[in-house]
Design an enzyme around this catalytic site. Sequence first.
Site, PDB file in Angstrom:
ATOM      1  N   GLY A  87       0.954  -1.124   0.077  1.00 57.39           N
ATOM      2  CA  GLY A  87      -0.039  -0.031  -0.020  1.00 57.39           C
ATOM      3  C   GLY A  87       0.947   1.325  -0.163  1.00 57.39           C
ATOM      4  O   GLY A  87       1.864   1.287   0.688  1.00 57.39           O
ATOM      5  N   ARG A 138       1.015  -4.832  -6.111  1.00 54.96           N
ATOM      6  CA  ARG A 138       1.033  -6.368  -5.539  1.00 54.96           C
ATOM      7  C   ARG A 138       1.512  -7.050  -6.628  1.00 54.96           C
ATOM      8  O   ARG A 138       1.217  -6.977  -7.928  1.00 54.96           O
ATOM      9  CB  ARG A 138      -0.402  -6.609  -4.944  1.00 54.96           C
ATOM     10  CG  ARG A 138      -1.324  -5.473  -4.440  1.00 54.96           C
ATOM     11  CD  ARG A 138      -1.364  -5.667  -2.755  1.00 54.96           C
ATOM     12  NE  ARG A 138      -1.795  -4.259  -2.216  1.00 54.96           N
ATOM     13  CZ  ARG A 138      -1.621  -3.833  -0.998  1.00 54.96           C
ATOM     14  NH1 ARG A 138      -0.839  -4.523  -0.225  1.00 54.96           N
ATOM     15  NH2 ARG A 138      -2.433  -2.831  -0.645  1.00 54.96           N
ATOM     16  N   ASP A 160       4.309  -5.072   5.876  1.00 59.21           N
ATOM     17  CA  ASP A 160       4.683  -6.334   6.195  1.00 59.21           C
ATOM     18  C   ASP A 160       5.074  -7.431   5.196  1.00 59.21           C
ATOM     19  O   ASP A 160       5.926  -8.393   5.252  1.00 59.21           O
ATOM     20  CB  ASP A 160       3.581  -6.750   7.162  1.00 59.21           C
ATOM     21  CG  ASP A 160       3.648  -8.007   7.977  1.00 59.21           C
ATOM     22  OD1 ASP A 160       4.475  -7.783   8.959  1.00 59.21           O
ATOM     23  OD2 ASP A 160       2.912  -9.073   7.740  1.00 59.21           O
ATOM     24  N   THR A 199       4.176   2.223   5.823  1.00 60.37           N
ATOM     25  CA  THR A 199       2.884   1.852   6.049  1.00 60.37           C
ATOM     26  C   THR A 199       1.940   2.589   6.875  1.00 60.37           C
ATOM     27  O   THR A 199       2.704   3.078   8.083  1.00 60.37           O
ATOM     28  CB  THR A 199       2.535   0.388   6.462  1.00 60.37           C
ATOM     29  OG1 THR A 199       1.363   0.019   6.758  1.00 60.37           O
ATOM     30  CG2 THR A 199       3.500  -0.058   7.603  1.00 60.37           C
ATOM     31  N   ASP A 216      -0.355   1.721   8.730  1.00 61.95           N
ATOM     32  CA  ASP A 216      -0.960   0.979   9.871  1.00 61.95           C
ATOM     33  C   ASP A 216       0.076   0.960  10.952  1.00 61.95           C
ATOM     34  O   ASP A 216      -0.597   0.552  12.252  1.00 61.95           O
ATOM     35  CB  ASP A 216      -1.010  -0.343   9.251  1.00 61.95           C
ATOM     36  CG  ASP A 216      -2.022  -0.763   8.289  1.00 61.95           C
ATOM     37  OD1 ASP A 216      -2.529   0.402   7.875  1.00 61.95           O
ATOM     38  OD2 ASP A 216      -1.665  -1.779   7.600  1.00 61.95           O
ATOM     39  N   ASP A 238       2.088  -1.006  11.844  1.00 63.72           N
ATOM     40  CA  ASP A 238       2.095  -2.594  12.575  1.00 63.72           C
ATOM     41  C   ASP A 238       3.213  -3.113  12.453  1.00 63.72           C
ATOM     42  O   ASP A 238       3.263  -4.549  12.507  1.00 63.72           O
ATOM     43  CB  ASP A 238       1.022  -3.084  11.936  1.00 63.72           C
ATOM     44  CG  ASP A 238       1.100  -3.431  10.388  1.00 63.72           C
ATOM     45  OD1 ASP A 238       1.900  -2.541   9.751  1.00 63.72           O
ATOM     46  OD2 ASP A 238       0.336  -4.110   9.834  1.00 63.72           O
ATOM     47  N   ARG A 254      -5.752  -3.022   9.486  1.00 63.49           N
ATOM     48  CA  ARG A 254      -5.578  -4.236   9.049  1.00 63.49           C
ATOM     49  C   ARG A 254      -5.162  -5.066  10.345  1.00 63.49           C
ATOM     50  O   ARG A 254      -4.124  -5.755  10.469  1.00 63.49           O
ATOM     51  CB  ARG A 254      -4.407  -4.407   7.989  1.00 63.49           C
ATOM     52  CG  ARG A 254      -4.996  -5.481   6.889  1.00 63.49           C
ATOM     53  CD  ARG A 254      -3.979  -5.748   5.834  1.00 63.49           C
ATOM     54  NE  ARG A 254      -2.708  -5.609   5.890  1.00 63.49           N
ATOM     55  CZ  ARG A 254      -1.676  -5.841   5.026  1.00 63.49           C
ATOM     56  NH1 ARG A 254      -2.112  -6.355   3.891  1.00 63.49           N
ATOM     57  NH2 ARG A 254      -0.475  -5.447   5.419  1.00 63.49           N
TER      58      ARG A 254
HETATM   59  P1  ATP Z   1       0.675  -2.627   3.446  1.00 62.31           P
HETATM   60  O1  ATP Z   1       0.857  -3.080   4.875  1.00 62.31           O
HETATM   61  O2  ATP Z   1       0.567  -1.101   3.237  1.00 62.31           O
HETATM   62  O3  ATP Z   1      -0.406  -3.429   2.652  1.00 62.31           O
HETATM   63  P2  ATP Z   1       2.388  -4.628   2.372  1.00 62.31           P
HETATM   64  O4  ATP Z   1       3.834  -4.470   2.110  1.00 62.31           O
HETATM   65  O5  ATP Z   1       2.151  -5.463   3.490  1.00 62.31           O
HETATM   66  O6  ATP Z   1       1.761  -3.320   2.480  1.00 62.31           O
HETATM   67  P3  ATP Z   1       1.414  -6.697   0.617  1.00 62.31           P
HETATM   68  O7  ATP Z   1       0.513  -6.429  -0.294  1.00 62.31           O
HETATM   69  O8  ATP Z   1       0.946  -7.460   1.736  1.00 62.31           O
HETATM   70  O9  ATP Z   1       1.734  -5.115   1.236  1.00 62.31           O
HETATM   71  O10 ATP Z   1       2.738  -7.103   0.137  1.00 62.31           O
HETATM   72  C1  ATP Z   1       3.608  -6.418  -1.047  1.00 62.31           C
HETATM   73  C2  ATP Z   1       4.038  -7.557  -1.786  1.00 62.31           C
HETATM   74  O11 ATP Z   1       5.191  -8.030  -1.124  1.00 62.31           O
HETATM   75  C3  ATP Z   1       3.242  -8.492  -2.467  1.00 62.31           C
HETATM   76  O12 ATP Z   1       2.381  -8.112  -3.454  1.00 62.31           O
HETATM   77  C4  ATP Z   1       4.033  -9.613  -2.799  1.00 62.31           C
HETATM   78  O13 ATP Z   1       4.795  -9.232  -4.088  1.00 62.31           O
HETATM   79  C5  ATP Z   1       5.282  -9.493  -1.893  1.00 62.31           C
HETATM   80  N1  ATP Z   1       5.066 -10.579  -0.728  1.00 62.31           N
HETATM   81  C6  ATP Z   1       4.166 -10.573   0.326  1.00 62.31           C
HETATM   82  N2  ATP Z   1       4.306 -11.526   0.963  1.00 62.31           N
HETATM   83  C7  ATP Z   1       5.248 -12.346   0.422  1.00 62.31           C
HETATM   84  C8  ATP Z   1       5.673 -13.584   0.444  1.00 62.31           C
HETATM   85  N3  ATP Z   1       5.257 -14.586   1.667  1.00 62.31           N
HETATM   86  N4  ATP Z   1       6.586 -14.183  -0.113  1.00 62.31           N
HETATM   87  C9  ATP Z   1       7.246 -13.323  -1.355  1.00 62.31           C
HETATM   88  N5  ATP Z   1       6.624 -12.203  -1.528  1.00 62.31           N
HETATM   89  C10 ATP Z   1       5.614 -11.696  -0.794  1.00 62.31           C
END
Ligand code: ATP
Length: 328
Positions: A16, A77, A108, A131, A133, A135, A177
């Site tokens: 995000g 994503r 995360d 982020t 959040d 978190d 979240r």
């Molecule tokens: P936000 O907290 O703002 O949603 P985020 O970084 O947690 O941000 P995610 O969509 O969960 O957002 O993760 C971003 C990208 O990281 C995913 O689209 C994917 O490409 C990669 N990613 C997340 N989890 C994994 C995993 N377990 N293994 C490999 N890549 C991952």
Amino acid sequence: MDMTTIKCIGILTSGGDAPGMNAAVRAVTRCAIYNDIEVKGIYRGYKGLITGEIEQFKTQNVSNIIQRGGTILKTARCQEFRTPEGRKQAYDKLKEEGIDALVVIGGDGTLTGARIFAQEFNYPIVGLPGTIDNDLFGTDVTIGYDTALNTIMECVDKIRDTATSHDRLFFIEVMGRDAGFLALNGAVAAGAEAAIIPEIAMEKDQLAETIESGFRKSKNSSIVLVAESEVTGGAMGVAERVKREYPSFDVRVTILGHLQRGGSPTAQDRILASRMGIAAIDALLDDQRNVMIGIQNDQIVYVPFSKAIKNDKPINRDLLDAVRILSL
Ligand code: ATP
């Protein structure tokens, strides 16, 4: 790979978007160039890394962005990065582009992906917590959190005008979240009557406690901040319960949604992002690998990815008391 071989870094934003990501991109870019390290901007997170949406960044590429919300690098994503084949493609692209280390900015999920990739290919990555959040464990605050909190406060102030004029009970859902930081701190900042957060959903019935503890005795309108969560059902879930269990209340729901993500970053987020961006380059030069940059008591710290991702960051329970005491 040791520090002397880092001649070029790649930078990306993922997950995000959060206000302050641009300030971080600027700081990483300029601090790298300051240290004679080349910078390549990678668009659309891990997706652009795989497809090769990569551009050489000079200091002018990050001019005039410190005040802008969102991310000039775009974000996405990326399902492919969750597979070994996708990550291999990403690795090949990094080799092809001559990128020796990565700085990733995200939440995360982004750091989870970074950790897996770094281990798989023994590749140096430093993460920045971006982020709204808040978190991520190991850092007092994340980039974007302060701006989102201020946005929530302003929105609640506006909704309060209507709540007061109509004697209504408003449930306002904020992002998180499954983390209650925005809801709890937002409630204190906006003077809300209560916050319903997932962290304590298993401990007690927050709705019943709120309504039964003299709620509205001295007031005609009330505002309750609710963190989005499957455990509590978010603002909709809570409002439906009120309609069933306490039908005398005139209930309204507002979901702030994506309003909370945008906007020009606050001074605090710009400063945090600037310091963390510099720290990311310092960390790489200092031979640190696979750490997230955190801030604790105003000091920069290195948090191993494994810790930042795996541990749940605790909420400050004093704030629960603050909301309760101040809503008399
Ligand atoms: P936000 O907290 O703002 O949603 P985020 O970084 O947690 O941000 P995610 O969509 O969960 O957002 O993760 C971003 C990208 O990281 C995913 O689209 C994917 O490409 C990669 N990613 C997340 N989890 C994994 C995993 N377990 N293994 C490999 N890549 C991952």
